[in-house]
Write a protein that holds these residues in place. Structure first.
Motif, PDB file in Angstrom:
ATOM      1  N   SER A  97      -1.237   9.764   4.520  1.00  0.00           N
ATOM      2  CA  SER A  97      -1.201  10.151   3.100  1.00  0.00           C
ATOM      3  C   SER A  97      -2.476  10.874   2.710  1.00  0.00           C
ATOM      4  CB  SER A  97      -1.048   8.918   2.213  1.00  0.00           C
ATOM      5  OG  SER A  97       0.074   8.199   2.594  1.00  0.00           O
ATOM      6  N   LEU A  98      -3.578  10.379   3.228  1.00  0.00           N
ATOM      7  CA  LEU A  98      -4.871  10.962   2.916  1.00  0.00           C
ATOM      8  C   LEU A  98      -4.960  12.396   3.419  1.00  0.00           C
ATOM      9  CD1 LEU A  98      -7.009   9.310   1.479  1.00  0.00           C
ATOM     10  CD2 LEU A  98      -8.254   9.167   3.634  1.00  0.00           C
ATOM     11  N   ALA A 146      -0.586  -0.164   8.687  1.00  0.00           N
ATOM     12  CA  ALA A 146      -1.316   0.090   7.445  1.00  0.00           C
ATOM     13  C   ALA A 146      -2.253   1.279   7.593  1.00  0.00           C
ATOM     14  CB  ALA A 146      -2.106  -1.151   7.049  1.00  0.00           C
ATOM     15  N   CYS A 157       6.179   8.265   3.462  1.00  0.00           N
ATOM     16  CA  CYS A 157       5.021   8.206   2.581  1.00  0.00           C
ATOM     17  C   CYS A 157       4.360   9.567   2.455  1.00  0.00           C
ATOM     18  CB  CYS A 157       4.033   7.199   3.146  1.00  0.00           C
ATOM     19  SG  CYS A 157       2.598   7.002   2.134  1.00  0.00           S
ATOM     20  N   SER A 186      -1.752   4.938   5.507  1.00  0.00           N
ATOM     21  CA  SER A 186      -2.718   5.453   4.540  1.00  0.00           C
ATOM     22  C   SER A 186      -3.411   6.689   5.083  1.00  0.00           C
ATOM     23  CB  SER A 186      -3.749   4.390   4.143  1.00  0.00           C
ATOM     24  OG  SER A 186      -3.741   3.337   5.038  1.00  0.00           O
ATOM     25  N   PHE A 241       0.855   4.364  -2.719  1.00  0.00           N
ATOM     26  CA  PHE A 241       0.728   5.799  -2.415  1.00  0.00           C
ATOM     27  C   PHE A 241       1.936   6.581  -2.910  1.00  0.00           C
ATOM     28  CE2 PHE A 241      -2.314   4.633   1.106  1.00  0.00           C
ATOM     29  CZ  PHE A 241      -3.408   5.168   0.457  1.00  0.00           C
ATOM     30  N   MET A 281       0.837  -1.199   0.000  1.00  0.00           N
ATOM     31  CA  MET A 281       0.000   0.000   0.000  1.00  0.00           C
ATOM     32  C   MET A 281       0.874   1.252   0.000  1.00  0.00           C
ATOM     33  SD  MET A 281      -3.414   0.812   2.118  1.00  0.00           S
ATOM     34  CE  MET A 281      -3.179  -0.633   3.022  1.00  0.00           C
ATOM     35  N   LEU A 282       1.949   1.172   0.783  1.00  0.00           N
ATOM     36  CA  LEU A 282       2.904   2.274   0.832  1.00  0.00           C
ATOM     37  C   LEU A 282       3.455   2.566  -0.565  1.00  0.00           C
ATOM     38  CD1 LEU A 282       4.742   4.005   2.777  1.00  0.00           C
ATOM     39  CD2 LEU A 282       6.398   2.198   2.464  1.00  0.00           C
TER      40      LEU A 282
END
Lengths: 752, 48
Positions: A738-739, A731, A428, A735, A231, A227-228
């Motif tokens: 980042s969001l 996780a 990230c 995320s 992104f 996932m990293l």
């Protein structure tokens, strides 16, 4: 086929102005044609004025109706038209002529440069992004039951871990290639960048998670790391798109520059050649209105030369055989033949390009905000991971020595926790923080007609505390306008003479007079004026010495034309270089923001003073040479100022590169646009103020994002160091951060 | 548990098809002109 839209030239919706037929290129296009895989001849053209569905239809249908044309496709995003036809059936000029007839102007692309323009790197990044997205989503399917399936047995869990590994390792290693490459490049040069910790985290995470899976342990980070990567690749792709757009703009400028020249051979035959093929000693034909492609000497023909792009002077200078002509000068009045004395790439323009290069080296020291953050961040994170490792090894020993009941140090636990620190702090949000903001900011400026050429240009714009303007073509429109008010009869009569001349003052006179007919039989005397017969009587329009030698010299330095008719008193027309409509407003807006304003002009003192007064600039210098402009930029920077240079001419190009930041209007010469950070479209200068405002806002947002990323790490890193981190937390935290960063960037989209 | 042996590869296969479709569209140049595609819908191909 019915071409119902043929009657109106240009875009049928009226969204874009039709190209005037006068400006259409007459050059031969043979050098731009290449052969494609199917054996067709292909040419790529830049089409101006196309903006809607009807344009696509009109252009494509119009070209397909030509005999032999196999394919015509217009890309509306890049304004590029590709036309293919069976060899020998069609002359490429027919394509250009058809477009002109339809009301669009077209310029050819150099085939080599057109080939290069396929964005291979962007496609590779997008492919990596797709693979990473596929990996991240499918692994989520395997890890969700691990997180939430409480009654799952150890064997089932390990099986799911193996499935995850099966997906994560190949996709992860494929998708992380851009980071590996960049990290490897940096390490080979003994430097560290943001990609070094990312690459390290990818390898360590996979190694640790596979070891954990083989052991049948509970914690693997396959989901977090893919996932990293997903992104990070989004950030990387956005950043790339931004740079690519700037690069494409620069490449288009270069491609358009490759215009043809017309060579006259020994037998007097004229052939079109690409300007890069000009050899020293070639005799070149230069029609009125054309720009010289290289330096040379005039062999035949007396004319006026417009050197405004080279020197900043508004008015053309007279030239006769034996005079030097420099690349970039425009032939105003009559065709001439010149002998090339330098190749196109060694000409005066090239000398300026060299100056630009030297000046740009000074700018190379500028450190981007993201790199600055990375250089602080990388050592701290690696230090923290090392401390975690040592802490878990030595800590238990220390506690035992102090008499506490703790187990012996475990290398596996120490390693796991150190790696957890590296994973959770993996930059990230940091990687997204700056590009996300810059993409939104440049997108917003793009809509306002301001083309930002790179992300760091935006950062430098935010620091500007002083603006230096060029005069001709920047503060002014670079085009004289009639200021005196003659009586109607004189104006119409004078305009009928002026119509035979391309001199800017004649053009201004014609514009003031409106529609009318040219005086039959009038001839232009280069450097002097126009003479002809009006109602059977001799009439002259031009310099005082030419038209009315007996009139009193009332010259105050302003551009003027004298008009004399036999038996009538001479009339004097006065002109001034018109200011851009919003120049005054833009200068006032800059001052209101506490930004100093200065003007450097290559023009004479009188003309410079008039313009400076009119727009409200107190600091101005006149008769400044290009070298002096550059020196002034360096002097200002020496004083600790951050000057923004705004200019359009070749004489400004080096100063543009030497300034802290630079901008040029859309009509500026190629070299200036290439040197400028920002290109303003249209006639407005207010875009400059908008650019500074948005740049400052973007800097604030980027800093907020960086601060948030740091804050996030302050909380997350100790958690990981303490061994409390679970894959689920990792996780979610990654995320989540980042969001937040992306949303913060998007917030500036609509804000005025 | 036994079901998993079939379902997991099945899910992966579906994902892989999606990925392959995307990679194909990328190679086929479907993202080269995003603006033009929106306008082309409006063009009538059949001029009586």
């Amino acid at each position: 086929m019915a071409l119902d839209t043929l009657e109106t030239p240009g875009c049928p919706s009226g969204l874009a102005p039709a190209a005037s037929v006068d400006d259409a290129p007459v050059a031969r296009l043979d050098t731009f044609v290449r052969r494609d895989a199917r054996g067709n001849d292909v040419i790529e053209l830049m089409v101006e004025g196309a903006s809607c569905a009807s344009c696509i239809k009109k252009i494509e249908a119009g070209l397909l109706a030509l005999p032999g044309v196999a394919d015509a496709r217009l890309n509306l995003s890049t304004k590029r038209l590709r036309v293919a036809w069976a060899p020998q059936t069609l002359a490429p000029e027919t394509v250009a002529q058809t477009l002109t007839k339809l009301g669009y102007s077209a310029l050819p692309f150099d085939p080599e440069r057109a080939q290069q323009s396929v964005d291979a790197e962007g496609r590779f990044l997008l492919r990596c992004l797709a693979v990473a997205g596929f990996g991240a989503m499918n692994i989520m399917m395997f890890t969700t039951p691990i997180w939430f399936g409480d009654d799952m047995g150890d064997n089932a869990r390990t099986l799911l871990h193996w499935f995850s590994a099966l997906v994560a390792v190949p996709t992860g290693l494929y998708a992380a290639q851009p980071f590996f490459r960049s990290a490897w490049k940096a390490l080979r040069n003994w430097r560290a960048n943001m990609d070094v910790p990312i690459s390290l985290a990818v390898f360590l995470t996979f190694g640790m998670s596979i070891a954990e899976t083989m052991r049948g342990g509970p914690h693997t980070y396959f989901d977090g790391i893919t996932m990293l990567l997903f992104f990070l690749l989004i950030g990387r792709y956005l950043d790339h798109r931004l740079r690519e757009r700037a690069r494409t703009a620069a490449r288009e400028i270069l491609a358009l520059q490759a215009v043809t020249a017309r060579r006259v051979d020994a037998e007097g035959k004229i052939e079109a050649i690409a300007s890069r093929d000009i050899a020293i000693g070639d005799r070149l034909l230069l029609a009125a209105g054309e720009r010289a492609a290289c330096d040379g000497v005039i062999v035949e023909g007396s004319t006026d030369l417009d050197c405004s792009m080279l020197t900043g002077e508004t008015l053309p200078v007279a030239a006769r055989p034996g005079d030097r002509i420099l690349a970039g000068a425009i032939n105003v009045s009559r065709p001439l033949t010149m002998r090339a004395e330098a190749k196109a790439e060694d000409s005066a323009v090239a000398e300026l390009a060299r100056l630009i290069e030297v000046s740009e080296q000074g700018r190379g020291r500028f450190v981007r905000l993201a790199d600055k953050a990375a250089s602080l961040f990388v050592p701290v994170v690696h230090g923290a991971a090392a401390l975690t490792f040592l802490g878990w090894l030595i800590g238990p020993l220390l506690l035992q020595a102090l008499g506490f009941e703790v187990g012996a140090p475990d290398v596996r636990v120490a390693l796991t926790n150190a790696i957890a620190v590296l994973i959770i702090t993996c930059p990230c949000a940091l990687g997204l923080a700056v590009p996300a903001v810059q993409v939104v900011a440049t997108g917003r400026l793009f809509k306002a007609g301001v083309l930002v050429r790179s992300g760091d240009a935006l950062e430098r714009f935010a620091q500007v505390d002083m603006v230096v303007f060029d005069k001709t073509g920047t503060l002014t429109l670079g085009k004289p306008k009639l200021t005196s008010t003659p009586n109607e009869a004189d104006l119409v009569a004078a305009a009928s003479l002026a119509r035979v001349s391309r001199h800017p003052l004649s053009r201004a006179l014609v514009e003031a007079a409106g529609a009318g007919v040219a005086c039959a039989g009038a001839i232009e005397v280069p450097g002097e004026g126009v003479k002809g017969l009006i109602d059977g009587k001799e009439a002259r329009l031009g310099k005082r010495s030419f038209a009315a030698p007996l009139a009193a010299d009332s010259s105050d330095g302003a551009p003027e034309l004298w008009f004399a008719r036999e038996g009538q008193a001479p009339v004097r027309f006065m002109f001034a270089d018109e200011l851009r409509p919003d120049a005054v407003r833009a200068v006032a807006a800059l001052k209101a923001r506490g930004i100093g304003v200065e003007m450097l002009s290559g023009d004479r003192a009188q003309a410079a003073e008039v313009a400076a007064r009119a727009v409200g600039i107190e600091d101005w210098r006149s008769s400044v040479t290009p070298a002096q402009k550059t020196a002034r930029m360096q002097a200002l920077r020496g004083l600790g100022k951050r000057p923004l240079m705004v200019g359009d001419g070749l004489n400004d190009a080096a100063a543009l590169a030497a300034a802290h930041a630079s901008a040029s209007p859309g009509h500026a010469v190629e070299a200036s646009q290439a040197a400028a950070d920002v290109v303003l479209q249209g006639d407005a200068l207010m875009g400059l103020v908008e650019a500074i405002d948005v740049a400052r806002l973007a800097r604030r947002r980027a800093r907020q994002n960086l601060a948030f990323s740091a804050l996030y790490n302050v909380f997350a890193a100790p958690l990981a160091a303490a061994g409390l981190l679970t894959p689920l937390i990792a996780a979610a935290a990654m995320s989540g951060s980042s969001l937040v960063v992306t949303l913060n960037a998007l917030r500036m989209k609509g804000k005025a | 548990m036994n079901l998993l042996i079939f379902l997991a590869p099945a899910a992966l296969l579906m994902g892989a098809i999606g990925l392959a479709a995307f990679l194909w569209s990328l190679r086929a140049g479907q993202y080269d002109d995003l603006e033009g595609a929106a306008h082309r819908v409006l063009i009538d191909d059949d001029d009586e």
